[in-house]
Motif scaffolding. Structure first.
Motif, PDB file in Angstrom:
ATOM      1  N   GLN A  53     -50.970 -10.877  73.818  1.00 35.08           N
ATOM      2  CA  GLN A  53     -49.851 -10.474  73.169  1.00 35.08           C
ATOM      3  C   GLN A  53     -49.929  -8.992  72.384  1.00 35.08           C
ATOM      4  N   ALA A  54     -51.219  -8.721  72.127  1.00 33.24           N
ATOM      5  CA  ALA A  54     -51.544  -7.576  71.513  1.00 33.24           C
ATOM      6  C   ALA A  54     -51.611  -6.158  72.427  1.00 33.24           C
ATOM      7  N   VAL A  55     -51.717  -6.441  73.709  1.00 32.45           N
ATOM      8  CA  VAL A  55     -51.435  -5.435  74.725  1.00 32.45           C
ATOM      9  C   VAL A  55     -50.134  -5.036  74.851  1.00 32.45           C
ATOM     10  N   MET A  56     -49.125  -6.192  74.968  1.00 35.37           N
ATOM     11  CA  MET A  56     -47.788  -6.066  75.167  1.00 35.37           C
ATOM     12  C   MET A  56     -47.181  -5.355  74.011  1.00 35.37           C
ATOM     13  N   ALA A  57     -47.424  -5.746  72.771  1.00 34.69           N
ATOM     14  CA  ALA A  57     -46.976  -5.140  71.578  1.00 34.69           C
ATOM     15  C   ALA A  57     -47.383  -3.599  71.473  1.00 34.69           C
ATOM     16  N   THR A  58     -48.485  -3.225  71.877  1.00 31.41           N
ATOM     17  CA  THR A  58     -49.106  -1.636  71.719  1.00 31.41           C
ATOM     18  C   THR A  58     -48.321  -1.039  72.668  1.00 31.41           C
ATOM     19  N   GLY A  59     -47.856  -1.721  74.083  1.00 35.29           N
ATOM     20  CA  GLY A  59     -47.122  -0.908  75.176  1.00 35.29           C
ATOM     21  C   GLY A  59     -45.741  -0.687  74.441  1.00 35.29           C
ATOM     22  N   GLN A  60     -44.999  -1.530  73.979  1.00 34.60           N
ATOM     23  CA  GLN A  60     -43.736  -1.518  73.567  1.00 34.60           C
ATOM     24  C   GLN A  60     -43.724  -0.316  72.403  1.00 34.60           C
ATOM     25  N   VAL A  61     -44.605  -0.338  71.525  1.00 29.60           N
ATOM     26  CA  VAL A  61     -44.971   0.832  70.569  1.00 29.60           C
ATOM     27  C   VAL A  61     -44.658   2.000  71.450  1.00 29.60           C
ATOM     28  N   LEU A  62     -45.500   2.097  72.195  1.00 29.41           N
ATOM     29  CA  LEU A  62     -45.938   3.269  72.863  1.00 29.41           C
ATOM     30  C   LEU A  62     -44.640   3.882  73.831  1.00 29.41           C
ATOM     31  N   TRP A  86     -50.330   0.132  81.608  1.00 27.60           N
ATOM     32  CA  TRP A  86     -51.541   0.496  81.886  1.00 27.60           C
ATOM     33  C   TRP A  86     -52.384   1.050  80.791  1.00 27.60           C
ATOM     34  N   LEU A  87     -51.786   1.852  80.092  1.00 30.75           N
ATOM     35  CA  LEU A  87     -52.424   2.751  78.835  1.00 30.75           C
ATOM     36  C   LEU A  87     -52.812   1.623  77.879  1.00 30.75           C
ATOM     37  N   ALA A  88     -51.897   0.601  77.265  1.00 26.50           N
ATOM     38  CA  ALA A  88     -52.108  -0.198  76.437  1.00 26.50           C
ATOM     39  C   ALA A  88     -53.348  -1.390  76.825  1.00 26.50           C
ATOM     40  N   SER A  89     -53.229  -1.472  77.992  1.00 24.90           N
ATOM     41  CA  SER A  89     -54.280  -2.527  78.359  1.00 24.90           C
ATOM     42  C   SER A  89     -55.580  -1.930  78.366  1.00 24.90           C
ATOM     43  N   LYS A  90     -55.851  -0.717  78.388  1.00 24.26           N
ATOM     44  CA  LYS A  90     -57.167   0.063  78.092  1.00 24.26           C
ATOM     45  C   LYS A  90     -57.319   0.310  76.681  1.00 24.26           C
ATOM     46  N   LEU A  91     -56.298   0.420  75.898  1.00 27.29           N
ATOM     47  CA  LEU A  91     -56.600   0.556  74.349  1.00 27.29           C
ATOM     48  C   LEU A  91     -56.973  -0.459  73.607  1.00 27.29           C
ATOM     49  N   GLU A  92     -56.422  -1.769  74.185  1.00 26.10           N
ATOM     50  CA  GLU A  92     -56.518  -2.843  73.653  1.00 26.10           C
ATOM     51  C   GLU A  92     -57.781  -3.632  74.081  1.00 26.10           C
ATOM     52  N   GLU A  93     -58.768  -3.041  74.997  1.00 26.78           N
ATOM     53  CA  GLU A  93     -59.932  -3.432  75.819  1.00 26.78           C
ATOM     54  C   GLU A  93     -59.343  -4.705  76.614  1.00 26.78           C
ATOM     55  N   SER A  94     -58.415  -4.636  77.193  1.00 19.81           N
ATOM     56  CA  SER A  94     -58.158  -5.649  78.375  1.00 19.81           C
ATOM     57  C   SER A  94     -57.777  -5.221  79.386  1.00 19.81           C
ATOM     58  N   PRO A  95     -58.298  -4.065  80.201  1.00 12.80           N
ATOM     59  CA  PRO A  95     -58.110  -3.336  80.974  1.00 12.80           C
ATOM     60  C   PRO A  95     -57.482  -4.183  82.447  1.00 12.80           C
TER      61      PRO A  95
END
Length: 441
Positions: A53-62, A86-95
């Motif tokens: 869920q952290a990846v999806m939350a980061t992607g929505q903020v971006l 794609w960018l959020a998955s790399k930022l949250e270390e779940s590429p």
């Protein structure tokens, strides 16, 4: 208390009212609907890609931050959502790989638009263009944010706040759900994460009718104000009153995720007056210029039919148009001739390479044949040698056997002779002895 070290991106209400999308003629309702639609795409794609869920939350903020800088009319929300995931998955270390993201978004669009579900071939030209555009949009995201992509989510504050307030467990789950839904709004770019967390906790407590301490006020302990909490609750209530978000085609560069146009390419430029690059007008006789062009074209046709050179001489507008068309045709001919030369040279190179490869292959085949022949000859010679050696061995064995037989027969005869001579000597000596005995007696 938890203090955030970086306050990366926050905008005011005036900046949101004068966003780039509003300047391009997109109203507030359309912008809100497209923001919610993009966040829905990010959430659904994250579930299909099995992301946390952290990846999806980061992607929505971006996504919200990007559209505070750019317009929905210039960048397609579907493709921006794919790049945010794609960018959020790399930022949250779940590429995740670009191929996985593109295939998921392609399938989602086919299902949402009721289109036949087709497999996106990773070796097709369409996939190569989509991947190139995905990289391009990621660069746009990083550029607009100044490569500062730090995101503070309200989720980590919620658990600490509820633990300090000693609320029941079901309130924690409700507050967590409200925090996930708040990411579909612009709260993440208007308020800090602590204020959003306090508003979410207050809304969850009101829904479950759980009293919170007011003397002293509980929100002052968490560095929040009542006005921000009220605004968070209003935005969440408005979000739940809206219907399900549908896509609204406002992008100039294409409305489909699978189009081959560039993401930031504007609409087709309007051709200038008198230019020949634009689409031809369909018998435009409303303007005097169109009437002149039509008359000139009719005169040219008549002159071609009659074959009279004097009547086919262009004048005025005709001469200009013919000169422009001739210059363009000559330029096209030159460019086409150069292209043909380059293509012919490339073809000749390819032919020479193919011939060299064929020669090398023929040489290798001849070498293999010679080796096989030499091996066959050597094997024949070895067989002949083996046969001759076998014949020699057989002849030697025969000779030895004959010699052994002769020796056996000769020795037996000699033995017989020897025995006979011995017997004779024995008999002769015994006879002479007996005579001597008789003499003495």
């Amino acid at each position: 208390m938890i203090y955030t070290a970086i306050d990366t991106f926050y905008v005011t209400d005036e900046q949101l009212q004068n966003s780039p999308s509003r300047n391009d003629g997109i109203d507030e309702t359309t912008e809100t609907t497209l923001r919610i639609y993009g966040c829905d795409l990010i959430q659904e794609s994250g579930i299909l890609l099995k992301l946390p869920q952290a990846v999806m939350a980061t992607g929505q903020v971006l996504l919200h931050r990007f559209y505070c800088k750019k317009s929905f009319a210039r960048f397609n929300v579907k493709r921006v959502a794919a790049s945010c995931v794609w960018l959020a998955s790399k930022l949250e270390e779940s590429p995740r790989k670009a191929r996985q993201v593109l295939i998921v978004f392609h399938r989602m669009e086919c299902r949402r638009e009721n289109l036949p579900v087709e497999h996106l071939d990773p070796f097709s030209k369409k996939y190569a263009e989509l991947k190139m555009d995905l990289n391009k949009t990621e660069r746009h995201l990083l550029k607009e944010m100044g490569f500062i992509c730090h995101v503070e989510h309200p989720h980590k504050f919620i658990s600490n706040y509820l633990a300090a307030l000693e609320t029941p467990r079901e309130l924690t789950q409700e507050a967590w759900n409200l925090a996930n839904d708040s990411l579909r709004t612009t709260l993440c770019v208007r308020f800090k994460s602590e204020v959003v967390a306090c508003g979410v906790v207050y809304a969850a407590a009101r829904r479950f009718q759980v009293p919170l301490p007011e003397n002293p006020p509980w929100w002052k302990a968490f560095d929040a104000d009542i006005s921000g909490i009220d605004e968070v609750c209003k935005v969440l209530a408005h979000l739940y009153s809206l219907p399900k978000a549908q896509y609204i085609p406002v992008c100039r560069g294409g409305d489909s995720f699978t189009t081959n146009k560039s993401w930031d390419s504007p609409s087709q430029p309007v051709p200038k007056e008198g230019s020949l690059s634009g689409p031809p007008a369909k018998n435009d006789t409303s303007t005097p210029k169109g009437a002149i062009i039509k008359a000139a074209l009719d005169k040219l046709k008549d002159s071609k039919k009659s074959g009279d050179d004097s009547e086919s001489m262009p004048t005025g507008v005709e001469a200009r148009e013919e000169s422009v068309s001739k210059s363009k045709s000559e330029h096209r001919a030159e460019s086409s001739g150069e292209r043909n030369k380059v293509r012919e040279s490339e073809r000749d190179r390819d032919r020479d390479r193919d011939r060299e490869r064929e020669r090398e292959r023929e040489k290798e085949r001849l070498k293999v044949r010679d080796r096989d022949r030499d091996r066959g000859r050597d094997s024949d010679r070895e067989r002949e040698r083996d046969d001759t050696e076998r014949d020699r061995d057989k002849s030697k064995d025969r000779g030895h056997r004959s010699k052994d037989k002769g020796k056996d027969s000769g020795g037996h005869s000699e033995k017989l002779k020897h025995h006979s001579s011995r017997d004779r000597d024995y008999h002769s000596t015994s006879y002479s002895r007996e005579k001597d005995r008789h003499r003495y007696h």
